[in-house]
Structure formats: C-alpha cells, structure tokens
Enzyme design. Structure first.
Site, PDB file in Angstrom:
ATOM      1  N   CYS A  63     -27.181 -21.133 -69.662  1.00  0.00           N
ATOM      2  CA  CYS A  63     -27.693 -21.151 -68.323  1.00  0.00           C
ATOM      3  C   CYS A  63     -26.856 -20.984 -67.210  1.00  0.00           C
ATOM      4  O   CYS A  63     -26.968 -20.587 -66.198  1.00  0.00           O
ATOM      5  CB  CYS A  63     -28.927 -22.239 -68.420  1.00  0.00           C
ATOM      6  SG  CYS A  63     -27.991 -23.794 -68.891  1.00  0.00           S
ATOM      7  N   HIS A 331     -29.488 -28.313 -67.504  1.00  0.00           N
ATOM      8  CA  HIS A 331     -29.673 -26.702 -67.329  1.00  0.00           C
ATOM      9  C   HIS A 331     -29.141 -26.496 -65.690  1.00  0.00           C
ATOM     10  O   HIS A 331     -29.107 -27.242 -65.217  1.00  0.00           O
ATOM     11  CB  HIS A 331     -31.372 -26.652 -67.159  1.00  0.00           C
ATOM     12  CG  HIS A 331     -31.625 -25.087 -67.045  1.00  0.00           C
ATOM     13  ND1 HIS A 331     -31.278 -24.108 -68.053  1.00  0.00           N
ATOM     14  CD2 HIS A 331     -32.671 -24.605 -66.336  1.00  0.00           C
ATOM     15  CE1 HIS A 331     -31.951 -22.966 -67.783  1.00  0.00           C
ATOM     16  NE2 HIS A 331     -32.663 -23.120 -66.830  1.00  0.00           N
ATOM     17  N   ASN A 352     -34.554 -18.873 -62.126  1.00  0.00           N
ATOM     18  CA  ASN A 352     -34.280 -19.117 -63.617  1.00  0.00           C
ATOM     19  C   ASN A 352     -33.744 -18.225 -64.523  1.00  0.00           C
ATOM     20  O   ASN A 352     -33.900 -16.954 -63.983  1.00  0.00           O
ATOM     21  CB  ASN A 352     -35.507 -19.926 -64.166  1.00  0.00           C
ATOM     22  CG  ASN A 352     -35.172 -20.949 -65.370  1.00  0.00           C
ATOM     23  OD1 ASN A 352     -33.754 -21.135 -65.750  1.00  0.00           O
ATOM     24  ND2 ASN A 352     -35.883 -21.506 -65.972  1.00  0.00           N
TER      25      ASN A 352
END
Length: 395
Positions: A63, A331, A352
C-alpha cells in the site's frame, strides 16, 4: 504499511502493518458495516484534485508504494505534465533488495516483510528512478494480481540462512541469490525500455518524463515526546531505513493538509485502519464520541448510519494511543480532496488501493478528527506547507 495468511494473523501483526495482505485486511475491517450508509451520508465536494485510476495491490502489503506512486502521478498533473501510471512494484522490488541488505547488516535484528514507508518511494525514485506500470507489472508467473506470500516465505528463508553465517564469513554471493529469488517472482527490471516512441533507462525516465525533484518532498508526523519543528526518527517497524521526519503540533496536521489541498497539492498518508470506526465497505472513517467498548449494541450497529458526533482529540490522547499500540502503522493511502457532509462537517477524500469494491468505488471520506488522531505520517510537496510552519521547520 508482515504478511498475513488469515484474519487472526492480521490482528496479531496489526502493530507493524502497511504490510497487510489486502484480502484478509478488508475482511477484518467491516464487522460493523451498514447496508444503508451511502443513503445516510450526503457528501458535497469542496476540493477534488485530479488523480489517476484506482488500482488494487492484491494480496501484497505494498500500500505504501501504491499510495505514494499515486501521489507522484498527481504531482505530475500539478506540474502540468501528462501523468504516467507508474509501477509500484518497481519501487517495491528495490525496497525489498535494500531491506534485505539492511537485514543482513543488522544481523536479523530489523523487520522484514512487504512493509514500507511513504519516504521509501521517494528514496527509491532518487536512487533507481522509475518506470511505467506497463513496463514492469511484477506479474511474472501467470497471476493477474499481486500474490506475494510464497515469494516472501522464500526470500525470508534466504536471509535467515545468511544471517546464521554457516561459512563463518559471508560470501558476496548471498545478495545475488536473494535478488534472484525476487526477480524469479517479480521479473527482472529492464535496463532500458521504449515508451511512447522514445528509449529510456529508469533513471532517465524519472528525470525527463516524470520530472519531479525528490528534494521537494518532506515527511511529517506529530508526537509530544519530541521537540516540535525538529526532525526525529519515526519509531515504527516499517521504517526499516531509519528515516527522519519533521515533528509538528497535532493541529498542524490538518492545517498543513488543508493548505496543500487549497494550493492544488495532494498528500500521501500513512495511518491506522484497525479502528472499528473505519469502514472500507462504507467508505467512511471517523472518531466516535463514545469508545467502541462502551457502546451499546444498537450504537455499534448504527456506526455508519449517517454522521455522528465525534470525540474531542488531544495531543496527549494521540501520543497515548501510539504508545499503547492502539494506533498502529497499518496502511498507506492518498488524500486527494475535501468534502463536507449534510451537517457541514469536513472530510478528506482519500484514494485507496483496494480496487473498486466499496460504496465509493475505491475512495473514502475521512474526518479531520480521524486524521489528527490516527495519522502515523504524511508526505507532501513542501510548497504545500503554510509559510509559517515551513519557516519553523527550516524548509
């Protein structure tokens, strides 16, 4: 941003993420999702800066690379350049190699896994350049999405064997064995390639086509146990390179992000997403007025049924939650805009890297309170920082 093979392991390793396998993390986040959430929240965009398409990191803890490469793509747009969708796995591949070197130098006393930090993308860009996604996908063995568990097991085994030093003196060949195993899964990095009719190396592509200056970017966090407006080493497991970040006051976090967005700059964001009040499915994150463990069953069931009052956050609360592992480095995402709900409360629009599977097709709405409370670090172009704060940090 340690590999996870089940939801149980995801929970056990929450404190050192930015490395969650996506599939299991998503499943573990939405126990309180609402089927009516999108009908109950009415968002109006205030700022929505241009960004590239939503990606999926697949079953990999990359991520940090997806979010910060997305950020660089928006930086290209800000500069008036035609954006290129960059390869996050090119960046990750070099991080794995550099992390392996560090692991051996530290005799195994440092973290491994997929995890990384926002600054890793800038550091690898500076040292190795970058390539388009179309040139280096990292899909070298028949898959259509990232799936790194087998590679991680093998490369970890190699490094653990090296650290045991069975020859009593390390040979220079271990790095070739380690890099070769990575390349077997991700593919070898091209020394040169052709893009839109022109031949580049990764370094020349970064310089000529992408055109960003890595010296323009700074990383920031906020803790009470370090001097404000000075640099400190961010003590999270995925800061394997021991980079330093600037320390600012808690309220400065949103002041800086707001200023950046108003000036047309997006922001790369590292945060805790283990909170019950973070819902990927519903695309909303906030800080409830009542702690989750003190809620009634009805309150829990209605967590995402429209806007709710939020808890007042203090710097001391923020520090305490970091110190007791309630706030964890889970994250990385990409802040691309600002919106308000039907009551006028402001939320950041966040991109995202979990595909299009939620209510807002890959985006989330996150309150400023959540960002103040749960941010572990953020990275931006220093030209987006308010002049007073920029002067304070000496940039």
């Amino acid at each position: 941003m340690k590999y996870t093979f089940s939801i149980l392991v995801a929970v056990l390793f929450v404190a050192t993420n930015l490395t969650f396998a996506q599939d299991n993390l998503v499943k573990s986040l939405d126990s309180n999702q609402s089927i009516n959430s999108k009908e109950k929240f009415k968002f109006t965009e205030i700022i929505n800066l241009e960004n590239t398409s939503i990606k999926s990191q697949g079953s990999s803890g990359t991520c940090w690379s997806y979010s910060t490469n997305s950020f660089l793509e928006s930086e290209m747009i800000k500069q008036g350049r035609k954006p290129v969708e960059l390869s996050p796995i090119f960046t990750a591949r070099y991080v794995y190699v550099e992390k392996g070197k560090n692991y051996v130098r530290m005799h195994g006393a440092v973290g491994l896994g997929d995890g990384g930090a926002l600054h890793d993308v800038i550091n690898m860009y500076r040292k190795y350049g970058t390539v388009p996604q179309s040139v280096y996908t990292g899909l070298n063995y028949g898959t259509t999405k990232n799936k790194f568990a087998e590679m991680a097991s093998i490369t970890t085994g190699i490094l653990e064997a090296v650290v045991k030093n069975p020859n009593e003196t390390l040979t220079p060949n271990w790095i070739n064995a380690y890099s070769g195993a990575i390349d077997a899964y991700l593919g070898k990095v091209p020394q040169s390639f052709t893009y839109e009719g022109k031949t580049y190396t990764p370094q020349s592509f970064a310089k000529e086509r992408v055109g960003i200056n890595p010296d323009d970017y700074v990383e920031i966090s906020s803790f009470t146990d370090y001097p404000y407006y000075k640099k400190f080493t961010l003590l999270v497991p995925d800061n394997w390179s021991f980079d330093q970040v600037y320390n600012v006051k808690m309220d400065d976090i949103t002041t800086i992000i707001d200023n950046a967005l108003k000036k047309g700059f997006t922001v790369a964001w590292a945060t805790d997403v283990s909170e019950k009040s973070f819902s990927w499915k519903n695309g909303v994150a906030y800080v409830p007025e009542t702690k989750y463990d003190d809620m009634t069953d009805q309150q829990k069931n209605e967590l995402f049924d429209g806007p709710k009052p939020e808890m007042t956050i203090t710097p001391e609360m923020r520090q305490q939650d970091f110190d007791n592992y309630t706030t964890t480095d889970d994250h990385g995402m990409h802040i691309v805009g600002l919106a308000k709900d039907q009551n006028g409360k402001e939320y950041y629009i966040v991109k995202n890297s979990w595909g299009l599977t939620n209510d807002y097709k890959g985006y989330l709405y996150v309150t400023k309170n959540f960002v103040k409370f749960k941010t572990t670090a953020f990275l931006l172009n220093k030209n987006g920082i308010p002049s007073g704060i920029r002067k304070e940090i000496g940039e």
